[in-house]
Write a protein that holds these residues in place. Structure first.
Motif, PDB file in Angstrom:
ATOM      1  N   SER A 129       1.885 -41.753  -4.315  1.00 17.74           N
ATOM      2  CA  SER A 129       1.807 -42.179  -5.709  1.00 17.74           C
ATOM      3  C   SER A 129       1.481 -43.658  -5.880  1.00 17.74           C
ATOM      4  O   SER A 129       0.841 -44.026  -6.853  1.00 17.74           O
ATOM      5  CB  SER A 129       3.104 -41.845  -6.443  1.00 17.74           C
ATOM      6  N   ILE A 130       1.892 -44.523  -4.966  1.00 16.85           N
ATOM      7  CA  ILE A 130       1.646 -45.948  -5.183  1.00 16.85           C
ATOM      8  C   ILE A 130       0.446 -46.483  -4.435  1.00 16.85           C
ATOM      9  O   ILE A 130       0.014 -47.594  -4.671  1.00 16.85           O
ATOM     10  CB  ILE A 130       2.870 -46.812  -4.832  1.00 16.85           C
ATOM     11  N   SER A 131      -0.112 -45.700  -3.532  1.00 21.30           N
ATOM     12  CA  SER A 131      -1.233 -46.199  -2.742  1.00 21.30           C
ATOM     13  C   SER A 131      -2.534 -45.568  -3.198  1.00 21.30           C
ATOM     14  O   SER A 131      -2.657 -44.356  -3.254  1.00 21.30           O
ATOM     15  CB  SER A 131      -1.004 -45.904  -1.261  1.00 21.30           C
ATOM     16  N   ALA A 132      -3.503 -46.417  -3.520  1.00 23.72           N
ATOM     17  CA  ALA A 132      -4.813 -45.929  -3.937  1.00 23.72           C
ATOM     18  C   ALA A 132      -5.662 -45.536  -2.725  1.00 23.72           C
ATOM     19  O   ALA A 132      -6.678 -44.890  -2.872  1.00 23.72           O
ATOM     20  CB  ALA A 132      -5.532 -47.001  -4.749  1.00 23.72           C
ATOM     21  N   THR A 133      -5.240 -45.928  -1.546  1.00 20.55           N
ATOM     22  CA  THR A 133      -5.982 -45.614  -0.335  1.00 20.55           C
ATOM     23  C   THR A 133      -5.315 -44.472   0.406  1.00 20.55           C
ATOM     24  O   THR A 133      -4.206 -44.063   0.079  1.00 20.55           O
ATOM     25  CB  THR A 133      -6.056 -46.845   0.590  1.00 20.55           C
ATOM     26  N   ASP A 134      -5.987 -43.978   1.410  1.00 19.94           N
ATOM     27  CA  ASP A 134      -5.475 -42.852   2.178  1.00 19.94           C
ATOM     28  C   ASP A 134      -4.345 -43.286   3.099  1.00 19.94           C
ATOM     29  O   ASP A 134      -4.536 -44.093   3.993  1.00 19.94           O
ATOM     30  CB  ASP A 134      -6.610 -42.234   2.996  1.00 19.94           C
ATOM     31  N   VAL A 135      -3.163 -42.767   2.840  1.00 19.71           N
ATOM     32  CA  VAL A 135      -1.987 -43.052   3.656  1.00 19.71           C
ATOM     33  C   VAL A 135      -1.378 -41.723   4.061  1.00 19.71           C
ATOM     34  O   VAL A 135      -1.150 -40.864   3.218  1.00 19.71           O
ATOM     35  CB  VAL A 135      -0.935 -43.871   2.881  1.00 19.71           C
ATOM     36  N   THR A 136      -1.125 -41.551   5.355  1.00 17.14           N
ATOM     37  CA  THR A 136      -0.416 -40.361   5.803  1.00 17.14           C
ATOM     38  C   THR A 136       0.907 -40.777   6.403  1.00 17.14           C
ATOM     39  O   THR A 136       1.007 -41.812   7.055  1.00 17.14           O
ATOM     40  CB  THR A 136      -1.224 -39.551   6.837  1.00 17.14           C
ATOM     41  N   VAL A 137       1.921 -39.969   6.155  1.00 14.27           N
ATOM     42  CA  VAL A 137       3.264 -40.242   6.653  1.00 14.27           C
ATOM     43  C   VAL A 137       3.740 -38.991   7.384  1.00 14.27           C
ATOM     44  O   VAL A 137       3.628 -37.887   6.867  1.00 14.27           O
ATOM     45  CB  VAL A 137       4.233 -40.572   5.501  1.00 14.27           C
ATOM     46  N   GLU A 138       4.281 -39.192   8.578  1.00 16.73           N
ATOM     47  CA  GLU A 138       4.728 -38.078   9.402  1.00 16.73           C
ATOM     48  C   GLU A 138       6.070 -38.435  10.042  1.00 16.73           C
ATOM     49  O   GLU A 138       6.274 -39.562  10.473  1.00 16.73           O
ATOM     50  CB  GLU A 138       3.678 -37.846  10.490  1.00 16.73           C
ATOM     51  N   ALA A 139       6.981 -37.471  10.068  1.00 21.47           N
ATOM     52  CA  ALA A 139       8.280 -37.681  10.714  1.00 21.47           C
ATOM     53  C   ALA A 139       8.133 -37.377  12.195  1.00 21.47           C
ATOM     54  O   ALA A 139       7.738 -36.283  12.571  1.00 21.47           O
ATOM     55  CB  ALA A 139       9.335 -36.783  10.094  1.00 21.47           C
ATOM     56  N   ILE A 140       8.431 -38.371  13.039  1.00 18.63           N
ATOM     57  CA  ILE A 140       8.319 -38.216  14.499  1.00 18.63           C
ATOM     58  C   ILE A 140       9.480 -38.943  15.164  1.00 18.63           C
ATOM     59  O   ILE A 140       9.757 -40.100  14.843  1.00 18.63           O
ATOM     60  CB  ILE A 140       6.995 -38.801  15.029  1.00 18.63           C
ATOM     61  N   SER A 141      10.141 -38.289  16.082  1.00 17.64           N
ATOM     62  CA  SER A 141      11.188 -38.901  16.927  1.00 17.64           C
ATOM     63  C   SER A 141      12.184 -39.761  16.160  1.00 17.64           C
ATOM     64  O   SER A 141      12.488 -40.876  16.554  1.00 17.64           O
ATOM     65  CB  SER A 141      10.534 -39.752  18.022  1.00 17.64           C
ATOM     66  N   GLY A 142      12.672 -39.257  15.053  1.00 18.15           N
ATOM     67  CA  GLY A 142      13.683 -39.982  14.304  1.00 18.15           C
ATOM     68  C   GLY A 142      13.159 -41.142  13.489  1.00 18.15           C
ATOM     69  O   GLY A 142      13.917 -41.982  13.033  1.00 18.15           O
ATOM     70  N   GLY A 143      11.843 -41.214  13.283  1.00 16.36           N
ATOM     71  CA  GLY A 143      11.254 -42.293  12.506  1.00 16.36           C
ATOM     72  C   GLY A 143      10.088 -41.795  11.681  1.00 16.36           C
ATOM     73  O   GLY A 143       9.829 -40.596  11.599  1.00 16.36           O
ATOM     74  N   LEU A 144       9.387 -42.708  11.060  1.00 19.48           N
ATOM     75  CA  LEU A 144       8.222 -42.383  10.255  1.00 19.48           C
ATOM     76  C   LEU A 144       6.980 -43.010  10.876  1.00 19.48           C
ATOM     77  O   LEU A 144       6.947 -44.212  11.140  1.00 19.48           O
ATOM     78  CB  LEU A 144       8.381 -42.912   8.826  1.00 19.48           C
ATOM     79  N   LEU A 145       5.965 -42.191  11.098  1.00 24.65           N
ATOM     80  CA  LEU A 145       4.680 -42.673  11.579  1.00 24.65           C
ATOM     81  C   LEU A 145       3.753 -42.731  10.380  1.00 24.65           C
ATOM     82  O   LEU A 145       3.524 -41.724   9.707  1.00 24.65           O
ATOM     83  CB  LEU A 145       4.106 -41.749  12.652  1.00 24.65           C
ATOM     84  N   VAL A 146       3.233 -43.924  10.085  1.00 25.65           N
ATOM     85  CA  VAL A 146       2.360 -44.128   8.941  1.00 25.65           C
ATOM     86  C   VAL A 146       0.969 -44.460   9.451  1.00 25.65           C
ATOM     87  O   VAL A 146       0.801 -45.335  10.305  1.00 25.65           O
ATOM     88  CB  VAL A 146       2.878 -45.285   8.051  1.00 25.65           C
ATOM     89  N   ARG A 147      -0.022 -43.767   8.927  1.00 27.61           N
ATOM     90  CA  ARG A 147      -1.423 -44.046   9.278  1.00 27.61           C
ATOM     91  C   ARG A 147      -2.144 -44.517   8.026  1.00 27.61           C
ATOM     92  O   ARG A 147      -2.041 -43.901   6.972  1.00 27.61           O
ATOM     93  CB  ARG A 147      -2.078 -42.790   9.842  1.00 27.61           C
ATOM     94  N   HIS A 148      -2.863 -45.625   8.185  1.00 28.31           N
ATOM     95  CA  HIS A 148      -3.564 -46.223   7.049  1.00 28.31           C
ATOM     96  C   HIS A 148      -4.785 -46.972   7.563  1.00 28.31           C
ATOM     97  O   HIS A 148      -4.654 -47.836   8.431  1.00 28.31           O
ATOM     98  CB  HIS A 148      -2.605 -47.172   6.315  1.00 28.31           C
ATOM     99  N   GLN A 149      -5.954 -46.624   7.070  1.00 27.17           N
ATOM    100  CA  GLN A 149      -7.214 -47.277   7.427  1.00 27.17           C
ATOM    101  C   GLN A 149      -7.420 -47.395   8.929  1.00 27.17           C
ATOM    102  O   GLN A 149      -7.750 -48.460   9.454  1.00 27.17           O
ATOM    103  CB  GLN A 149      -7.299 -48.648   6.769  1.00 27.17           C
ATOM    104  N   GLY A 150      -7.210 -46.293   9.652  1.00 27.92           N
ATOM    105  CA  GLY A 150      -7.457 -46.269  11.086  1.00 27.92           C
ATOM    106  C   GLY A 150      -6.389 -46.929  11.942  1.00 27.92           C
ATOM    107  O   GLY A 150      -6.530 -47.013  13.154  1.00 27.92           O
ATOM    108  N   ARG A 151      -5.343 -47.396  11.337  1.00 22.91           N
ATOM    109  CA  ARG A 151      -4.239 -48.025  12.077  1.00 22.91           C
ATOM    110  C   ARG A 151      -2.975 -47.214  11.870  1.00 22.91           C
ATOM    111  O   ARG A 151      -2.864 -46.451  10.918  1.00 22.91           O
ATOM    112  CB  ARG A 151      -4.008 -49.455  11.600  1.00 22.91           C
ATOM    113  N   SER A 152      -2.019 -47.416  12.751  1.00 18.25           N
ATOM    114  CA  SER A 152      -0.753 -46.705  12.590  1.00 18.25           C
ATOM    115  C   SER A 152       0.412 -47.654  12.825  1.00 18.25           C
ATOM    116  O   SER A 152       0.293 -48.651  13.529  1.00 18.25           O
ATOM    117  CB  SER A 152      -0.673 -45.514  13.542  1.00 18.25           C
TER     118      SER A 152
END
Length: 60
Positions: A12-35
């Motif tokens: 809702s707050i990001s105009a760009t493509d952001v993916t969020v994934e739950a992994i190993s007790g944390g959050l993996l965020v991918r944004h503009q080819g970086r994580s």
């Protein structure tokens, strides 16, 4: 960490493509080819606000 809440807010707050994934007790965020991996939810929120271009975010 609440992955559903993280997905909803990141989408809702990001105009760009952001993916969020739950992994190993944390959050993996991918944004503009970086994580980024966050073990603490408190560190995730400033990152999301920053990529959304919101400087003065609320604190909880």
């Amino acid at each position: 960490m609440n992955i559903q809440r993280a997905h909803a807010i990141a989408s809702s707050i990001s105009a760009t493509d952001v993916t969020v994934e739950a992994i190993s007790g944390g959050l993996l965020v991918r944004h503009q080819g970086r994580s980024a991996f966050f073990v603490r939810e408190a560190c995730f929120w400033p990152f999301i606000y920053r990529i959304a271009g919101i400087d003065n975010h609320p604190t909880t």
